[in-house]
Design an enzyme around this catalytic site. Structure first.
Site, PDB file in Angstrom:
ATOM      1  N   MET A  55      71.139  21.667  74.893  1.00 16.48           N
ATOM      2  CA  MET A  55      70.926  21.265  76.290  1.00 16.48           C
ATOM      3  C   MET A  55      69.824  20.214  76.276  1.00 16.48           C
ATOM      4  O   MET A  55      68.706  20.418  76.751  1.00 16.48           O
ATOM      5  CB  MET A  55      70.538  22.493  77.128  1.00 16.48           C
ATOM      6  CG  MET A  55      71.735  23.374  77.444  1.00 16.48           C
ATOM      7  SD  MET A  55      71.254  25.061  77.828  1.00 16.48           S
ATOM      8  CE  MET A  55      71.059  25.703  76.176  1.00 16.48           C
TER       9      MET A  55
ATOM     10  N   SER B  40      72.651  35.586  72.510  1.00 14.74           N
ATOM     11  CA  SER B  40      71.817  34.402  72.700  1.00 14.74           C
ATOM     12  C   SER B  40      70.354  34.816  72.594  1.00 14.74           C
ATOM     13  O   SER B  40      69.873  35.624  73.398  1.00 14.74           O
ATOM     14  CB  SER B  40      72.069  33.793  74.084  1.00 14.74           C
ATOM     15  OG  SER B  40      70.989  32.941  74.414  1.00 14.74           O
TER      16      SER B  40
ATOM     17  N   ASP C 285      69.972  28.428  71.963  1.00 13.17           N
ATOM     18  CA  ASP C 285      69.861  27.532  73.112  1.00 13.17           C
ATOM     19  C   ASP C 285      68.718  26.554  72.913  1.00 13.17           C
ATOM     20  O   ASP C 285      67.547  26.929  72.982  1.00 13.17           O
ATOM     21  CB  ASP C 285      69.611  28.351  74.384  1.00 13.17           C
ATOM     22  CG  ASP C 285      70.854  29.083  74.820  1.00 13.17           C
ATOM     23  OD1 ASP C 285      71.900  28.441  74.977  1.00 13.17           O
ATOM     24  OD2 ASP C 285      70.781  30.315  74.989  1.00 13.17           O
TER      25      ASP C 285
ATOM     26  N   MET D 116      66.640  23.445  74.230  1.00 12.41           N
ATOM     27  CA  MET D 116      66.345  22.774  75.511  1.00 12.41           C
ATOM     28  C   MET D 116      65.170  21.817  75.335  1.00 12.41           C
ATOM     29  O   MET D 116      64.199  22.155  74.657  1.00 12.41           O
ATOM     30  CB  MET D 116      65.989  23.825  76.567  1.00 12.41           C
ATOM     31  CG  MET D 116      67.061  24.885  76.738  1.00 12.41           C
ATOM     32  SD  MET D 116      66.647  26.027  78.063  1.00 12.41           S
ATOM     33  CE  MET D 116      68.008  27.199  77.914  1.00 12.41           C
TER      34      MET D 116
ATOM     35  N   MET E 266      80.176  26.712  81.170  1.00 14.14           N
ATOM     36  CA  MET E 266      78.924  27.332  81.617  1.00 14.14           C
ATOM     37  C   MET E 266      79.189  28.110  82.911  1.00 14.14           C
ATOM     38  O   MET E 266      79.721  27.558  83.878  1.00 14.14           O
ATOM     39  CB  MET E 266      77.853  26.261  81.883  1.00 14.14           C
ATOM     40  CG  MET E 266      77.281  25.601  80.641  1.00 14.14           C
ATOM     41  SD  MET E 266      76.569  26.741  79.442  1.00 14.14           S
ATOM     42  CE  MET E 266      75.243  27.495  80.385  1.00 14.14           C
TER      43      MET E 266
HETATM   44  C1  DX5 Z   1      71.573  29.264  79.660  1.00 15.35           C
HETATM   45  C2  DX5 Z   1      71.887  29.469  78.206  1.00 15.35           C
HETATM   46  C3  DX5 Z   1      72.493  30.767  77.874  1.00 15.35           C
HETATM   47  C4  DX5 Z   1      71.623  31.958  78.189  1.00 15.35           C
HETATM   48  C5  DX5 Z   1      72.520  33.004  78.771  1.00 15.35           C
HETATM   49  O1  DX5 Z   1      71.082  27.990  79.854  1.00 15.35           O
HETATM   50  O2  DX5 Z   1      72.758  28.464  77.742  1.00 15.35           O
HETATM   51  O3  DX5 Z   1      72.944  30.838  76.539  1.00 15.35           O
HETATM   52  O4  DX5 Z   1      70.970  32.502  77.094  1.00 15.35           O
HETATM   53  O5  DX5 Z   1      71.727  34.023  79.179  1.00 15.35           O
HETATM   54  P1  DX5 Z   1      72.255  35.230  80.060  1.00 15.35           P
HETATM   55  O6  DX5 Z   1      73.331  35.938  79.255  1.00 15.35           O
HETATM   56  O7  DX5 Z   1      71.036  36.049  80.257  1.00 15.35           O
HETATM   57  O8  DX5 Z   1      72.802  34.655  81.339  1.00 15.35           O
HETATM   58 ZN    ZN Z   2      73.731  28.788  75.736  1.00 18.22          ZN
END
Ligand code: DX5
Ligand code: ZN
Length: 232
Positions: free
Chosen positions: A71, A11, A38, A40, A140
């Site tokens: 998201m 990610s 990701d 947002m 999640m």
């Molecule tokens: C969180 C994201 C994840 C994030 C995970 O909102 O959807 O994809 O990048 O990050 P780590 O692996 O650092 O928890």
């Molecule tokens: Zn994610």
């Protein structure tokens, strides 16, 4: 080497946002097929990242398939835009979609694979009537919005129950997990039934990114060997 029935998806949320293409190049090893993006909007989650233009640049400058995790609230407006930018998989949140089944259809019509994500507190039951229409269910394992958060241990059981539902219903969707995945948690979620493992901080927070990915793969393989040797 991985057995082939799971993938680690880096990610880029935890990468340097001024250097996405170089950061993607740092995870360009044969074990990686997908980059996880990701997206947002500052409304559905309290953070803002990037839009379709960044996805299009990554599509143009890297060989990776793109796993786009939305998201955001206004999913129907953005689905065609991310599809046009080259998203291979588009995942929307159950909590954000007022008309989930329609939005899933929109993703499929756009030519991308369709995923639905669930926040940690959202029940699997909310997906009951769409499970036959999705290519992926994202569990999640942190509350979405930020990288580097602590893994929520109850996610392991949630994945296990989802796998049972999948087997019982003979569904074809892939189980993905996202949040707090590292060399400790990767074997747990893989064993529970997840086959797409997203990791941000564990990879981009490490000096040697390929080594960080291989460390998770080794942890899964060693755990599987241990389980097999106990069974014999
Ligand atoms: C969180 C994201 C994840 C994030 C995970 O909102 O959807 O994809 O990048 O990050 P780590 O692996 O650092 O928890
Ligand atoms: Zn994610």
């Amino acid at each position: 080497m991985p057995t082939g029935d799971y993938k680690i998806l880096p990610s880029i949320l935890s990468a340097d946002h001024g250097q996405f293409v170089q950061e993607a190049a740092a995870v360009d090893i044969p074990e990686v097929d997908y980059l996880h993006l990701d997206v947002m909007d500052g409304h559905f989650v309290p953070n803002i990242t990037f839009g379709p233009q960044v996805a299009a640049s990554l599509k143009k400058h890297t060989r990776f398939r793109l796993d786009v995790h939305l998201m955001i609230e206004d999913v129907d407006f953005y689905i065609p835009r991310f599809a046009a930018a080259g998203a291979d998989m588009i995942t929307i949140h159950q909590e954000a979609a007022a008309h989930l089944q329609r939005s899933i259809s929109l993703i499929r019509e756009s030519g991308a694979k369709a995923g639905v994500a669930l926040n940690p507190a959202t029940s699997l039951e909310t997906l009951r009537w769409v499970l036959g229409e999705v290519d992926l269910v994202l569990v999640m394992s942190v509350n979405p919005g930020f990288g580097g958060q602590k893994f929520i241990e109850a996610s392991v059981e949630k994945i296990r129950v989802l796998r049972e539902i999948k087997e019982r219903g003979k569904y074809r969707f892939t189980i993905e997990v996202d949040g707090g995945i590292d060399a400790r948690t990767a074997p747990l979620v893989y064993q529970a039934g997840a086959s797409y493992l997203v990791a941000g901080n564990a990879i981009f927070g490490a000096e040697n990114r390929p080594e960080a990915i291989r460390k998770m793969i080794r942890a899964i393989e060693e755990d599987q060997q241990r389980r097999r040797s106990i069974q014999v």
